[in-house]
Design an enzyme around this catalytic site. Sequence first.
Site, mmCIF file in Angstrom:
data_model
loop_
_atom_site.group_PDB
_atom_site.id
_atom_site.type_symbol
_atom_site.label_atom_id
_atom_site.label_comp_id
_atom_site.label_asym_id
_atom_site.label_seq_id
_atom_site.Cartn_x
_atom_site.Cartn_y
_atom_site.Cartn_z
ATOM 1 N N LYS A 87 0.841 -1.196 0.000
ATOM 2 C CA LYS A 87 0.000 0.000 0.000
ATOM 3 C C LYS A 87 0.877 1.248 0.000
ATOM 4 O O LYS A 87 1.803 1.369 0.800
ATOM 5 C CB LYS A 87 -0.875 -0.007 1.256
ATOM 6 C CG LYS A 87 -2.296 0.457 1.060
ATOM 7 C CD LYS A 87 -3.018 0.300 2.377
ATOM 8 C CE LYS A 87 -4.405 0.852 2.289
ATOM 9 N NZ LYS A 87 -5.003 0.973 3.621
HETATM 10 C C1 E4P Z 1 -8.279 1.600 3.827
HETATM 11 O O1 E4P Z 1 -7.448 1.182 3.048
HETATM 12 C C2 E4P Z 1 -8.130 2.908 4.509
HETATM 13 O O2 E4P Z 1 -6.847 3.058 5.047
HETATM 14 C C3 E4P Z 1 -9.195 3.047 5.554
HETATM 15 O O3 E4P Z 1 -10.437 2.625 4.999
HETATM 16 C C4 E4P Z 1 -9.292 4.438 6.106
HETATM 17 O O4 E4P Z 1 -10.440 4.508 6.922
HETATM 18 P P1 E4P Z 1 -10.660 5.766 7.885
HETATM 19 O O5 E4P Z 1 -10.967 6.947 6.997
HETATM 20 O O6 E4P Z 1 -11.836 5.387 8.751
HETATM 21 O O7 E4P Z 1 -9.392 5.946 8.671
#
Ligand code: E4P
Length: 226
Positions: A87
């Site tokens: 990622k």
């Molecule tokens: C997923 O890959 C993201 O990092 C995650 O959904 C972020 O979620 P949040 O906005 O609740 O932190």
Amino acid sequence: MKFFIDTADLDEIREAASWGVLSGVTTNPSLYAKTGGKLADFEDHMVKICEICDGLPVSAESTAETTEEMIAEGKRLAALAPNIVVKLPICEESLPACHALAAEGVRVNMTLVFSAPQALLAARAGARYISPFVGRFDDIGDDGLAQLETVVNAVQNYDYGYWDAEGGPEIITASVRTPNHVTQAALMGADIATVPFGALKNCVHHPLTDQGLEKFAADWKKVVEG
Ligand code: E4P
């Protein structure tokens, strides 16, 4: 719609995996920190998630800040397990890193995407997954689902030549807060929703289902006691 679970909590992943509905896992630095995990244990923790998920894609986020470091950390993360997805946050440094990693067959999930141009650039750079965020727009009073629709419509207009055989790049609806986020993402054709465990449980339940279950139980009690 494929369901990924958005957590680094091993127990949540195990329980969600037992439901037979999971197609992957996404983590991020905040979700790992939430587990109380230590830096020294991060890579082992990602391997444990990969083992629980038995081949399903598991996104492990790089915290590197330069292109060179992203490439090096990306290769290190990818070497942990065959189902690791690296990622990277969309930025000027991650585009060349994504391009270099994709050229070596490393799957990249480009995250922190908040606009169609960001998503289109990520797809063109070879991202296997693109993660537009919904909830964080809502958190500031904007319309996260409307923003998601621009990303889905823009990206799905084109082929990108990197991951066609796997149907990529796939759009992972991220920052999901409610079952309606899942519903609307599915209606607009997003490939995946990555959902926190609490929201995933809310997707299972409905007040009318709970009401119906109570009525069935009460009526069946009359039959048993007949
Ligand atoms: C997923 O890959 C993201 O990092 C995650 O959904 C972020 O979620 P949040 O906005 O609740 O932190």
